[in-house]
Write a protein that holds these residues in place. Structure first.
Motif, PDB file in Angstrom:
ATOM      1  N   LYS A 295       0.791  -1.279  -0.094  1.00 24.73           N
ATOM      2  CA  LYS A 295      -0.002  -0.080   0.125  1.00 24.73           C
ATOM      3  C   LYS A 295       0.880   1.189  -0.067  1.00 24.73           C
ATOM      4  O   LYS A 295       0.697   2.210  -0.772  1.00 24.73           O
ATOM      5  CB  LYS A 295      -0.841   0.103   1.342  1.00 24.73           C
ATOM      6  N   LYS A 296       1.938   1.255   0.828  1.00 24.16           N
ATOM      7  CA  LYS A 296       2.931   2.274   0.921  1.00 24.16           C
ATOM      8  C   LYS A 296       3.530   2.448  -0.495  1.00 24.16           C
ATOM      9  O   LYS A 296       3.738   3.762  -0.711  1.00 24.16           O
ATOM     10  CB  LYS A 296       3.729   2.041   1.807  1.00 24.16           C
ATOM     11  N   ASP A 297       3.759   1.536  -1.204  1.00 24.59           N
ATOM     12  CA  ASP A 297       4.506   1.558  -2.580  1.00 24.59           C
ATOM     13  C   ASP A 297       3.505   2.043  -3.776  1.00 24.59           C
ATOM     14  O   ASP A 297       3.754   1.940  -4.768  1.00 24.59           O
ATOM     15  CB  ASP A 297       5.260   0.287  -2.783  1.00 24.59           C
ATOM     16  N   GLY A 298       2.212   1.928  -3.415  1.00 26.74           N
ATOM     17  CA  GLY A 298       1.162   2.685  -4.211  1.00 26.74           C
ATOM     18  C   GLY A 298       0.786   1.241  -5.077  1.00 26.74           C
ATOM     19  O   GLY A 298       0.178   1.482  -6.121  1.00 26.74           O
ATOM     20  N   LYS A 299       0.814  -0.013  -4.232  1.00 28.89           N
ATOM     21  CA  LYS A 299       0.478  -1.135  -5.181  1.00 28.89           C
ATOM     22  C   LYS A 299      -0.872  -1.800  -4.435  1.00 28.89           C
ATOM     23  O   LYS A 299      -1.224  -2.948  -4.763  1.00 28.89           O
ATOM     24  CB  LYS A 299       1.596  -2.044  -5.373  1.00 28.89           C
ATOM     25  N   GLY A 300      -1.390  -1.146  -3.580  1.00 35.13           N
ATOM     26  CA  GLY A 300      -2.542  -1.886  -2.739  1.00 35.13           C
ATOM     27  C   GLY A 300      -3.756  -1.843  -3.555  1.00 35.13           C
ATOM     28  O   GLY A 300      -3.854  -1.231  -4.345  1.00 35.13           O
ATOM     29  N   ALA A 301      -4.604  -2.362  -2.650  1.00 33.61           N
ATOM     30  CA  ALA A 301      -5.984  -2.533  -3.209  1.00 33.61           C
ATOM     31  C   ALA A 301      -6.690  -1.346  -3.465  1.00 33.61           C
ATOM     32  O   ALA A 301      -7.857  -1.329  -3.959  1.00 33.61           O
ATOM     33  CB  ALA A 301      -6.764  -3.509  -2.437  1.00 33.61           C
ATOM     34  N   ASP A 302      -6.462  -0.352  -2.489  1.00 31.23           N
ATOM     35  CA  ASP A 302      -7.063   1.036  -2.545  1.00 31.23           C
ATOM     36  C   ASP A 302      -6.886   1.622  -3.890  1.00 31.23           C
ATOM     37  O   ASP A 302      -7.711   2.523  -4.351  1.00 31.23           O
ATOM     38  CB  ASP A 302      -6.503   1.830  -1.483  1.00 31.23           C
ATOM     39  N   LYS A 303      -5.878   1.150  -4.945  1.00 29.10           N
ATOM     40  CA  LYS A 303      -5.719   1.872  -6.086  1.00 29.10           C
ATOM     41  C   LYS A 303      -6.669   1.281  -7.163  1.00 29.10           C
ATOM     42  O   LYS A 303      -6.639   1.605  -8.300  1.00 29.10           O
ATOM     43  CB  LYS A 303      -4.174   1.586  -6.787  1.00 29.10           C
ATOM     44  N   CYS A 304      -7.293   0.159  -6.841  1.00 26.53           N
ATOM     45  CA  CYS A 304      -8.146  -0.584  -7.898  1.00 26.53           C
ATOM     46  C   CYS A 304      -9.544   0.434  -8.241  1.00 26.53           C
ATOM     47  O   CYS A 304      -9.990   0.962  -7.339  1.00 26.53           O
ATOM     48  CB  CYS A 304      -8.609  -1.822  -7.139  1.00 26.53           C
ATOM     49  N   VAL A 305      -9.587   0.591  -9.358  1.00 25.92           N
ATOM     50  CA  VAL A 305     -10.973   1.444  -9.862  1.00 25.92           C
ATOM     51  C   VAL A 305     -12.077   0.496 -10.379  1.00 25.92           C
ATOM     52  O   VAL A 305     -13.210   1.067 -10.519  1.00 25.92           O
ATOM     53  CB  VAL A 305     -10.449   2.361 -11.049  1.00 25.92           C
ATOM     54  N   GLY A 306     -12.020  -0.927 -10.180  1.00 21.93           N
ATOM     55  CA  GLY A 306     -12.888  -1.792 -10.524  1.00 21.93           C
ATOM     56  C   GLY A 306     -13.205  -1.841 -11.924  1.00 21.93           C
ATOM     57  O   GLY A 306     -14.415  -2.252 -12.525  1.00 21.93           O
ATOM     58  N   CYS A 307     -12.317  -1.681 -12.605  1.00 20.09           N
ATOM     59  CA  CYS A 307     -12.308  -2.009 -14.284  1.00 20.09           C
ATOM     60  C   CYS A 307     -12.667  -3.337 -14.854  1.00 20.09           C
ATOM     61  O   CYS A 307     -13.199  -3.612 -15.718  1.00 20.09           O
ATOM     62  CB  CYS A 307     -11.184  -1.356 -15.025  1.00 20.09           C
ATOM     63  N   GLY A 308     -12.185  -4.339 -13.873  1.00 20.51           N
ATOM     64  CA  GLY A 308     -12.599  -5.556 -14.234  1.00 20.51           C
ATOM     65  C   GLY A 308     -11.551  -6.252 -15.355  1.00 20.51           C
ATOM     66  O   GLY A 308     -11.980  -7.451 -15.748  1.00 20.51           O
ATOM     67  N   LEU A 309     -10.754  -5.643 -15.897  1.00 24.82           N
ATOM     68  CA  LEU A 309     -10.185  -6.220 -16.998  1.00 24.82           C
ATOM     69  C   LEU A 309      -9.254  -7.512 -16.576  1.00 24.82           C
ATOM     70  O   LEU A 309      -9.259  -8.497 -17.170  1.00 24.82           O
ATOM     71  CB  LEU A 309      -8.760  -5.361 -17.324  1.00 24.82           C
ATOM     72  N   CYS A 310      -8.718  -7.199 -15.143  1.00 25.50           N
ATOM     73  CA  CYS A 310      -8.071  -8.652 -14.526  1.00 25.50           C
ATOM     74  C   CYS A 310      -8.831  -9.782 -14.520  1.00 25.50           C
ATOM     75  O   CYS A 310      -8.363 -11.013 -14.765  1.00 25.50           O
ATOM     76  CB  CYS A 310      -7.400  -8.218 -13.158  1.00 25.50           C
ATOM     77  N   ALA A 311     -10.072  -9.644 -14.133  1.00 26.55           N
ATOM     78  CA  ALA A 311     -11.040 -10.945 -14.055  1.00 26.55           C
ATOM     79  C   ALA A 311     -11.431 -11.252 -15.191  1.00 26.55           C
ATOM     80  O   ALA A 311     -11.485 -12.716 -15.406  1.00 26.55           O
ATOM     81  CB  ALA A 311     -12.417 -10.220 -13.436  1.00 26.55           C
TER      82      ALA A 311
END
Length: 367
Positions: A330-346
């Motif tokens: 999270k501190k490195d800017g890679k946490g779940a809080d950065k997810c915008v829900g685009c769904g591309l990963c799914a």
């Protein structure tokens, strides 16, 4: 890799380490594993110094590893090996491994002719045996063995949680033991206690072992499971206090391949089932979901979530969990809080995980 430290520092406590090594040697341990990056590059120096000062070098085997990520050109192989020999205060390394191999690093090592270097170093007497340590799928493991006939030994993560290479993509499991044996390659087991998790498991697993007819410490169950396989040459354990040395050596003295009756293997299976029932996300770390457009480190977040759950962090009697691994992400800017829900990963996930939903859940639980 887990030597005792001077309190409040990251420095190895050399005198405590000396006493552990002397005790281990006196109890019959003759294989000492180190590597270039362990303890910020100090592990090799401390081990070499103690073995020389205690006149033990010629009485034991040293295993050391080539840091493949540091190899940019062929000349780096010899430069690093010579530095390792200097650190270890020796003229040879008994067991030399390509460190932490996976699919892409193997391809890079082939391009840089790593095995030719190891063969040359062996002819010169600088190393005695050629091997590799491994972190990838069973498929990649077989590929490495098939593509080079000179392997003498290998090192894989093996314990009662990481025992099935057909289910997992990060560890090749018992199928690798059989494949290595077929090719007359010895297998060294690393992480037999999963970084201490199986030695100090949550209450649910302790209760399973306490109810068994045969009383054993959790570490004993874990180690005996590993030594049950006759393909295992030896197991690495990161011992850092005298009790661990003595308990592990006593367990080793009582352990033999194919010595656990089915009733006792069923106890281990119960413990494994308990752990597996706590896995929160069926992520296999295949990385198909990556890269994330927002920089979210999806597999690492799920690993942190699963690890916390396996350690019993979400049990009713446990305090709210804070994962140090997740806090760093999270501190490195890679946490779940950065997810915008685009769904591309799914859409790319072979396990059909609803990734945005699970990222939100993991972020809430781990923060």
């Amino acid at each position: 890799m887990r030597l005792p430290l001077v309190q409040g520092t990251e420095d190895i406590d050399k005198e405590k380490t000396r006493e552990l090594i002397k005790a281990a040697y006196n109890e019959g341990i003759n294989y000492y594993d180190t590597a270039w990056p362990y303890h910020h590059g100090k592990s090799e120096e401390v081990l070499g110094s103690i073995l020389a000062e205690e006149n033990l070098r010629d009485k034991v085997y040293i295993a050391d590893k080539c840091p493949v990520w540091e190899i940019k050109e062929e000349a780096d192989f010899d430069r690093i090996l010579d530095e390792q020999l200097r650190r270890l205060k020796t003229d040879h390394i008994d067991f030399y491994l390509l460190h932490a191999m996976h699919a892409s690093s193997w391809e890079n090592m082939k391009k840089l002719h790593a095995t030719s270097f190891m063969e040359r170093a062996k002819k010169l007497g600088k190393i005695k045996h050629i091997g590799f340590s491994f972190h990838d799928s069973l498929e990649v493991f077989k590929k490495m063995i098939d593509e080079y006939a000179g392997w003498e030994f290998c090192q894989i993560q093996y314990n009662y949680l990481d025992d099935d290479g057909e289910k997992q993509t990060s560890n090749p499991g018992k199928q690798a033991l059989a494949y290595a044996a077929k090719h007359e390659i010895g297998v060294i087991a690393m992480e037999p206690l999963r970084g201490g998790l199986l030695a100090n498991p949550p209450k649910g697993v302790r209760d399973i072992f306490a109810a068994a007819e045969t009383p054993r410490l959790p570490a004993e169950w874990g180690l005996r499971f590993v030594w049950e396989s006759q393909e295992i040459v030896t197991a690495l354990s990161g011992m850092n206090d005298m009790t661990q040395v003595l308990v592990n050596c006593a367990t080793a003295s009582a352990s033999f391949p194919n010595s656990l009756p089915q009733k006792q293997l069923a106890v281990v299976k119960q413990a494994k089932d308990w752990f597996e029932s706590r896995i929160k996300v069926p992520c296999t770390h295949c990385n198909y979901c990556m890269p994330c457009p927002q920089g979210v480190s999806i597999p690492d977040i799920f690993s942190a979530y699963n690890d916390a759950s396996l350690r019993g962090a979400f049990e009713a009697d446990s305090p709210k969990s804070v994962s140090a691994d997740y806090i760093k992400l999270k501190k490195d800017g890679k946490g779940a809080d950065k997810c915008v829900g685009c769904g591309l990963c799914a859409t790319k996930c072979p396990q059909h995980i609803q990734i945005p939903d699970m990222l939100k859940e993991a972020g809430e639980k781990l923060s």
